[in-house]
Design an enzyme around this catalytic site. Sequence first.
Site, short mmCIF file in Angstrom:
data_model
loop_
_atom_site.label_atom_id
_atom_site.label_comp_id
_atom_site.label_asym_id
_atom_site.label_seq_id
_atom_site.Cartn_x
_atom_site.Cartn_y
_atom_site.Cartn_z
N HIS A 38 -0.55 6.18 6.30
CA HIS A 38 0.06 5.95 4.99
C HIS A 38 0.60 7.27 4.45
O HIS A 38 0.13 8.34 4.86
CB HIS A 38 -0.98 5.40 4.00
CG HIS A 38 -1.26 3.94 4.15
ND1 HIS A 38 -2.15 3.46 5.08
CD2 HIS A 38 -0.78 2.85 3.50
CE1 HIS A 38 -2.21 2.13 5.00
NE2 HIS A 38 -1.38 1.75 4.05
N SER A 95 0.81 -1.22 0.00
CA SER A 95 0.00 0.00 0.00
C SER A 95 0.84 1.27 0.00
O SER A 95 0.41 2.30 -0.55
CB SER A 95 -0.95 0.01 1.21
OG SER A 95 -0.22 -0.14 2.42
#
Length: 305
Positions: free
Chosen positions: A286, A63
């Site tokens: 993230h 990711s």
Amino acid sequence: MAKRRLLATVTGIVAAGVLLAGCAQSAPNDAQSTETPAQSTQNNAQSTETPARSTKYVNLGDSFSAGTGVSPLEADSPIYCQRSSKNYAHVVAEDEDFDLTDVSCAGADTEDLRAAQHQGVPPQLDALDDDTDVVTLMIGGNDKQTYGRAIRLCREVADADRTGSPCTDRYGRSLIDPVAADIYPAVRQALRDVQDRAPNARVLLAGYPWLLPPTIGCYPEMRLAEGDVPMIRELQTALNTYGRRAAEDEGVEFVDMSQVSEGHDACAGDQRWIEPMTTPGPGAVHPNEQGQAAIAEQVRKALAG
């Protein structure tokens, strides 16, 4: 590469005894159409040149590599993969005019390079072949559910002792030790597999940017007890250290993000490259768009070196 071919030119020989009138009529056209052998060779060579092949670039990984949480998603990519059209690979490809194939996918671990991660999501290594010129990847953080498990476990116990180290005390080494024991050899094997599938490619393994500052943190944006922040940093240090070692062992370039990302963690406010836990959607914990751009810059610097 352009192929050049030499073509022989045969000059016509005017037969003796041709009528003067015929010669007078044909002379202008003959003069216009007559080429020397050198001119013919040059003209034919120019007409048969083919344009140089674009650099074939493939991006693999998890990711962090896919740019999960950064809008917009890449058109027609599998929804499971949460692949952004502004992840670092897209930025690099646009800046360098590379021909990009991006098969990175949220949740991927090293096994997903070799096996289908989801229905309709083939093994990532299938994107590689002898013609691949450049490969980038970020991988290892999902092996043994390392990042996700550590963040989840530490979040669950943070409220009970916000200034202490409840997660470190309870789980500590069980989160960190698998990096050397299991993830390091898995990343080495992954890099071997990449080089087997793309033997002519330049391969770059990117390290992970810091999620947290060295100490204290920023509860509740990052819902972790103060005393557990150093343990998460130690976990990340292990991932990057063994990622670098795996790259060196397999003759692959390592793109270090640890120095440049210092001060850009999830607690850095407007300067952050990592989104905090309070960010809605899949982008929490993230890299954001600025983080992806920063990774792209380090990849480009490595390619230029």
